[in-house]
Motif scaffolding. Structure first.
Motif, PDB file in Angstrom:
ATOM      1  N   LEU A 159     -16.616 -30.290 -13.925  1.00  6.48           N
ATOM      2  CA  LEU A 159     -15.342 -30.460 -14.617  1.00  6.48           C
ATOM      3  C   LEU A 159     -14.823 -29.128 -15.152  1.00  6.48           C
ATOM      4  CD1 LEU A 159     -16.025 -33.793 -16.540  1.00  6.48           C
ATOM      5  CD2 LEU A 159     -14.523 -33.466 -14.567  1.00  6.48           C
ATOM      6  N   LEU A 160     -15.710 -28.294 -15.678  1.00  3.44           N
ATOM      7  CA  LEU A 160     -15.293 -26.979 -16.168  1.00  3.44           C
ATOM      8  C   LEU A 160     -14.758 -26.116 -15.022  1.00  3.44           C
ATOM      9  CD1 LEU A 160     -18.143 -26.118 -18.702  1.00  3.44           C
ATOM     10  CD2 LEU A 160     -15.726 -26.411 -19.251  1.00  3.44           C
ATOM     11  N   ALA A 161     -15.430 -26.156 -13.861  1.00  2.00           N
ATOM     12  CA  ALA A 161     -14.981 -25.385 -12.708  1.00  2.00           C
ATOM     13  C   ALA A 161     -13.608 -25.860 -12.237  1.00  2.00           C
ATOM     14  CB  ALA A 161     -15.994 -25.477 -11.575  1.00  2.00           C
ATOM     15  N   LEU A 218      -5.165 -15.336 -18.620  1.00  2.00           N
ATOM     16  CA  LEU A 218      -6.254 -15.961 -17.873  1.00  2.00           C
ATOM     17  C   LEU A 218      -7.601 -15.333 -18.205  1.00  2.00           C
ATOM     18  CD1 LEU A 218      -4.543 -16.526 -14.397  1.00  2.00           C
ATOM     19  CD2 LEU A 218      -5.189 -18.262 -16.088  1.00  2.00           C
ATOM     20  N   ASP A 219      -7.614 -14.023 -18.487  1.00  2.00           N
ATOM     21  CA  ASP A 219      -8.857 -13.396 -18.923  1.00  2.00           C
ATOM     22  C   ASP A 219      -9.410 -14.111 -20.157  1.00  2.00           C
ATOM     23  OD1 ASP A 219      -8.923 -11.510 -16.939  1.00  2.00           O
ATOM     24  OD2 ASP A 219      -8.199  -9.855 -18.182  1.00  2.00           O
ATOM     25  N   ALA A 220      -8.528 -14.346 -21.130  1.00  2.00           N
ATOM     26  CA  ALA A 220      -8.964 -14.973 -22.379  1.00  2.00           C
ATOM     27  C   ALA A 220      -9.410 -16.415 -22.156  1.00  2.00           C
ATOM     28  CB  ALA A 220      -7.833 -14.922 -23.406  1.00  2.00           C
ATOM     29  N   GLU A 221      -8.620 -17.169 -21.411  1.00  2.00           N
ATOM     30  CA  GLU A 221      -8.922 -18.584 -21.226  1.00  2.00           C
ATOM     31  C   GLU A 221     -10.148 -18.804 -20.329  1.00  2.00           C
ATOM     32  OE1 GLU A 221      -7.426 -21.161 -22.812  1.00  2.00           O
ATOM     33  OE2 GLU A 221      -6.439 -19.564 -23.927  1.00  2.00           O
ATOM     34  N   THR A 222     -10.242 -18.030 -19.247  1.00  2.00           N
ATOM     35  CA  THR A 222     -11.397 -18.214 -18.358  1.00  2.00           C
ATOM     36  C   THR A 222     -12.686 -17.717 -19.024  1.00  2.00           C
ATOM     37  OG1 THR A 222     -10.951 -16.100 -17.241  1.00  2.00           O
ATOM     38  CG2 THR A 222     -10.032 -18.100 -16.245  1.00  2.00           C
ATOM     39  N   GLY A 281     -17.033 -12.998 -13.000  1.00  2.00           N
ATOM     40  CA  GLY A 281     -17.335 -12.715 -14.401  1.00  2.00           C
ATOM     41  C   GLY A 281     -18.644 -11.966 -14.584  1.00  2.00           C
ATOM     42  N   ASN A 282     -19.320 -12.283 -15.692  1.00  2.00           N
ATOM     43  CA  ASN A 282     -20.531 -11.542 -16.031  1.00  2.00           C
ATOM     44  C   ASN A 282     -21.740 -11.949 -15.192  1.00  2.00           C
ATOM     45  OD1 ASN A 282     -21.183 -14.021 -17.122  1.00  2.00           O
ATOM     46  ND2 ASN A 282     -21.010 -13.369 -19.258  1.00  2.00           N
ATOM     47  N   ILE A 287     -13.906 -20.633 -20.971  1.00  2.00           N
ATOM     48  CA  ILE A 287     -14.494 -21.618 -20.060  1.00  2.00           C
ATOM     49  C   ILE A 287     -15.846 -21.130 -19.545  1.00  2.00           C
ATOM     50  CG2 ILE A 287     -14.209 -22.778 -17.829  1.00  2.00           C
ATOM     51  CD1 ILE A 287     -11.205 -22.795 -18.331  1.00  2.00           C
ATOM     52  N   ASP A 288     -15.920 -19.850 -19.180  1.00  2.00           N
ATOM     53  CA  ASP A 288     -17.162 -19.296 -18.658  1.00  2.00           C
ATOM     54  C   ASP A 288     -18.271 -19.329 -19.703  1.00  2.00           C
ATOM     55  OD1 ASP A 288     -15.886 -18.857 -16.272  1.00  2.00           O
ATOM     56  OD2 ASP A 288     -15.550 -16.710 -16.602  1.00  2.00           O
ATOM     57  N   GLN A 289     -17.915 -19.151 -20.972  1.00  2.00           N
ATOM     58  CA  GLN A 289     -18.920 -19.236 -22.031  1.00  2.00           C
ATOM     59  C   GLN A 289     -19.489 -20.650 -22.128  1.00  2.00           C
ATOM     60  OE1 GLN A 289     -16.632 -17.780 -25.349  1.00  2.00           O
ATOM     61  NE2 GLN A 289     -17.211 -15.638 -24.982  1.00  2.00           N
ATOM     62  N   LEU A 290     -18.617 -21.644 -22.021  1.00  2.00           N
ATOM     63  CA  LEU A 290     -19.093 -23.029 -22.004  1.00  2.00           C
ATOM     64  C   LEU A 290     -19.984 -23.287 -20.792  1.00  2.00           C
ATOM     65  CD1 LEU A 290     -15.860 -24.982 -23.043  1.00  2.00           C
ATOM     66  CD2 LEU A 290     -17.950 -24.715 -24.391  1.00  2.00           C
ATOM     67  N   SER A 291     -19.561 -22.759 -19.648  1.00  2.00           N
ATOM     68  CA  SER A 291     -20.339 -22.942 -18.432  1.00  2.00           C
ATOM     69  C   SER A 291     -21.707 -22.276 -18.551  1.00  2.00           C
ATOM     70  CB  SER A 291     -19.576 -22.366 -17.234  1.00  2.00           C
ATOM     71  OG  SER A 291     -20.253 -22.597 -16.030  1.00  2.00           O
ATOM     72  N   ALA A 292     -21.748 -21.084 -19.155  1.00  2.00           N
ATOM     73  CA  ALA A 292     -23.020 -20.390 -19.346  1.00  2.00           C
ATOM     74  C   ALA A 292     -23.947 -21.198 -20.250  1.00  2.00           C
ATOM     75  CB  ALA A 292     -22.783 -19.001 -19.942  1.00  2.00           C
TER      76      ALA A 292
END
Length: 427
Positions: free
Chosen positions: A394-396, A161-165, A39-40, A168-173
């Protein structure tokens, strides 16, 4: 639904003619292993000239999927689809497999395929090499069976998967930002303790740019006046042959505020060495060199007869200052680059016994109370950091489970769109 070996769908570690066409002075994107993140978080900002990476590096181009081959990076699922390279071409660590998709497989669908739980589990089982340096062979990638729906379905899966991940990645960030804020707060609390809250208006100058003022009723004194220091035993030929094989701590065991005794080595310590090289509850252990130079933690006596090796300093209280005061001073000093400036960073940084003893530190009148207050604050922050890291885990897990379910056809993405990332994996 067909299943096809990856070697029929993509080139594995192919040549990169675009690299060969560059002039020696031309710049290109350089990607070391630490910059490879999904990702970013992928960092493609570094540059090298072609001549500096012409040998000993892996070459790739826009549209390639980069798959780490070495443990533990492979198991972490850090494969990336590369784009935005300077001139469309790049070079990087040799610890990467390059997978160049052909016309029958969508590049993003390929990326998600090499991020499934099945792929990572099978790859880990195929690793070869010595412990800590195991690698996934390219034959594993070539022979990988890939579930191959029609291209239109591959793209639908990839878009879902682009949309869903991304969510998730935003939450992880956000969790990473919270952890970073806690780390900054930790250093601020330590700085307040070490400085006594003194400023230019109400304190005395120290001459240190990183801790410029302390209260006027404090002193500054050499470390050796308040602590006893000792370097551990050097490894030698009798370490495995002596009859007194006893556990010892080394720098790999010591981290900030904690000591990991799950992986203890042993060597011979004679009776005459017991006093010099043993550790007891309340001793501060400080890393002498390497990336963890100056990292320190207090030994709690969990192993009754335990020793330490030359990669560590043992510090014992010999005055009114508790060892935790020095531990926090080391933590703050390292964050300010003190040991980088004093060490030989051209090779490996070291904190010699002489350097450690000669450092001058602030001497308060109420060190124990200040240490106790700081320990309470850092314990609370540590608990919060633990909860955040658990949430990250858990997010991963959620991210990988979602990818695996979508790529392996466990649910129809056309009917799963719009589901919240906090829901369970669609079925």
């Amino acid at each position: 639904m067909s299943t096809v070996r990856l070697r029929h769908l993509a080139q594995i570690n192919p040549l990169t003619p675009a690299f060969d066409r560059l002039a020696d002075e031309d710049e290109l994107t350089f990607i070391p292993m630490e910059a490879v993140w999904p990702g970013n978080r992928l960092n493609i900002s570094r540059r090298r000239t072609k001549s500096t990476v012409a040998t000993g590096y892996t070459r790739f181009q826009n549209g390639d999927v980069l798959v780490p081959k070495i443990t533990p990076t492979f198991e972490a699922g850090r494969a990336v689809l590369i784009d935005g390279l300077l001139g469309g071409v790049g070079a990087g660590t040799t610890e990467l497999h390059i997978v160049r998709p052909g016309p029958e497989i969508d590049p993003k669908y390929l990326l998600y395929t090499v991020n499934t739980h099945n792929f990572l589990k099978l790859g880990a089982a195929e690793m070869y090499g010595v412990a800590g340096q195991q690698r996934v062979p390219d034959s594993f990638l070539r022979d990988l069976p890939v579930r191959l729906p029609p291209l239109v379905e591959q793209r639908r899966i990839a878009e879902y998967l682009d949309a869903e991940t991304t969510r998730i990645d935003q939450l992880s960030a956000s969790r990473r930002q919270q952890i970073s804020a806690l780390n900054e707060r930790e250093l601020a609390v330590i700085a307040e303790m070490l400085s006594g809250g003194a400023t230019q208006d109400n304190g005395q100058p120290t001459g240190w740019p990183w801790l410029p003022h302390i209260p006027t009723d404090w002193r500054i004194g050499p470390l050796y006046a308040y602590y006893l220091t000792e370097l551990g035993k050097m490894l030698n030929s009798d370490r495995a042959s002596g009859d007194r094989q006893l556990p010892y701590l080394r720098n790999a065991n010591v981290h900030w505020y904690e000591i990991d005794s799950s992986d203890m080595a042993t060597m011979h310590f004679g009776p005459a060495e017991a006093q010099r090289y043993s550790v007891k509850a309340g001793d501060l252990l400080v890393c002498e060199g390497g990336a963890g130079v100056a990292e320190a933690a207090v030994w709690d006596g969990r192993i009754g007869d335990c020793y330490f090796q030359k990669s560590l300093h043992r510090v014992r209280q010999d005055g009114p200052l508790p060892v935790e005061w020095l531990m926090f001073w080391l933590r703050f000093a390292k964050s300010c680059g003190v040991f980088e400036a004093d060490g030989n960073i051209a090779t490996i940084p070291h904190l010699t016994g002489e350097q450690l003893r000669e450092y001058r530190i602030p001497i308060p009148n109420d060190a124990r109370a200040r240490v106790a207050k700081t320990l309470r604050a850092l314990t609370a922050m540590g608990d919060a950091r633990t909860h955040l890291k658990q949430a990250q885990t858990l997010l991963a897990e959620r991210r990988q489970a979602l990818i695996t379910a979508a790529v392996t056809g466990q649910f129809d993405v056309s009917t799963a769109s719009g589901r919240n990332v906090t829901d369970g994996v669609p079925t």
